[in-house]
Motif scaffolding. Structure first.
Motif: not given
Length: 390
Positions: A27-32, A334-337, A352-359
């Motif tokens: 979700x934070x952008x890593x290539x998994x 909050x884009x949680x769905x 469920x969306x990501x609860x971590x929000x970054x600007x």
């Protein structure tokens, strides 16, 4: 581009704890790259499905915690696939696995072996009882699941009604909290590597994580010499901090501070309670009398009526089910769905969306979960190109 878009993560995990950890990284952008054993992750066929288990590639369980990953099917017991895996390790930043202790060593793919191929590698494991490298115990090698972790870690003993049995927390917190802590450990190890160039081993155990989560019970026992047990929805040292029956459901009220307590008494038109029980100690020692007084007020009102009367002055909320959550505009704002494709179905599903929000680099689910071995050609092709360029 996510905050971790420069990272390559090899994910050898399955079921819930490991996949949730690597989902956070994805979700934070890593290539998994999800390295799946022959036949794939055990939870691929788990329900629910939109319509048909026969037509759809996987169920909701797999979709939810494997979104945004790529899939490669490998048999680590086969020499060719083992060599393919090692070629990926040489260019990876992180390897995550959740096998029993000693399993990767059986394939000669333990941390020490992988570190020889890539000294800067962060190798992370999630196990029920940890790894001998970080503290050897007699439990290592035993299987563990969320239920076992919640039982051993004291969670079940302090959950449930006073006159009821020990109760498991609904969500799989033994998996999810452990996974979250493991993700924190991985990010800390990456920060250390950025400063020193040094890779390392990260180990998070489900039993350990549950002890960390029950921190209140731990210090209570140490301070008082007594083992805390169940007391429903109330709190051992705060009141009111509880669930109360309404005319059409339940609400929670957290008015243990004097400002909130006075506002609650004013709303209930009970200035006598505010005067007679002015401090936290008096309220706690007379909790049953006060619980009855609050119930007398809440039972005559709807959840909406109670919340309308208290919101903004007293911490209050209705006890919601998932239908309520789907109807809540706050959740959507909050884009949680998040909608994702469900292969084999004629409509999208929501997870469920990501609860971590970054600007600047907002985390988000980056597409659906992968089909089994969907990305074999591109993953192995990239490995060959990287090796040739080196």
């Amino acid at each position: 581009m996510g905050a971790l878009s420069s990272l390559r993560v090899l994910d050898l995990t399955q079921v819930l704890a490991g996949p949730y950890c690597t989902m956070l990284l994805a979700d934070m952008g890593a290539d998994v790259v999800k390295i799946e054993r022959p036949g794939g992750d055990l939870i691929r066929p788990n329900p629910p499905f939109v319509e048909s288990a026969q037509d759809e590639a996987y169920g909701g369980y797999f979709q939810s915690v494997n979104r945004g990953k790529r899939s490669l099917e490998l048999d680590l017991g086969a020499e060719r696939d083992r060599e393919a895996f090692l070629s990926l390790v040489e260019e990876a930043d992180v390897v995550v696995e959740n096998y029993r202790a000693g399993t990767m060593e059986q394939f000669d793919l333990g941390y020490e072996t992988l570190a020889e191929h890539n000294p800067a590698l962060i190798y992370s494991s999630i196990r029920g009882f940890g790894d001998p490298r970080t503290g050897e115990t007699h439990r290592q090698g035993q299987p563990s699941f969320d239920l076992v972790a919640q039982a051993l870690g004291g969670v079940m003993e302090i959950t449930g009604q006073e006159d009821g049995p020990p109760t498991k927390v609904g969500p799989g917190i033994g998996d999810l909290f452990t996974a979250t802590l493991n993700c924190v450990g991985i990010l800390a190890a990456l920060h250390h590597r950025d400063r020193t160039g040094e890779g390392q081993y990260v180990d998070t155990a489900m039993y350990d994580a549950m002890i960390s989560m029950t921190e209140r019970a731990i210090y209570q026992h140490s301070y008082t010499g007594e083992a805390p047990t169940r007391q429903g929805n109330s709190h051992p040292t705060l009141f009111p901090y509880d669930a109360f029956e309404a005319a059409d459901g339940h609400v929670v009220i957290a008015a243990f501070g004097s400002n909130h307590w006075n506002a609650l008494c004013e709303t209930m038109d009970r200035p006598d309670l505010a005067a007679e029980y002015p401090d936290a100690s008096s309220r706690l020692s007379n909790r049953e009398t006060l619980r009855a007084a609050i119930l007398e007020w809440t039972r005559e009102r709807t959840c909406d009526g109670i919340c309308d009367a208290l919101e903004g002055r007293v911490p209050v909320a209705p006890v919601q089910n998932t239908a309520d959550i789907f109807d809540d505009p706050h959740v959507h704002a909050r884009e949680m769905l998040v909608p994702v494709a469900q292969p084999g179905a004629d409509r999208e599903v929501e997870i469920a969306g990501s609860p971590i929000k970054m600007s600047e680099t907002p985390p988000r689910p980056r597409g659906r979960a992968p089909l089994l071995d969907e990305h074999r050609e591109e993953v192995l092709r990239d490995a060959v190109r990287t090796a040739e360029s080196d």
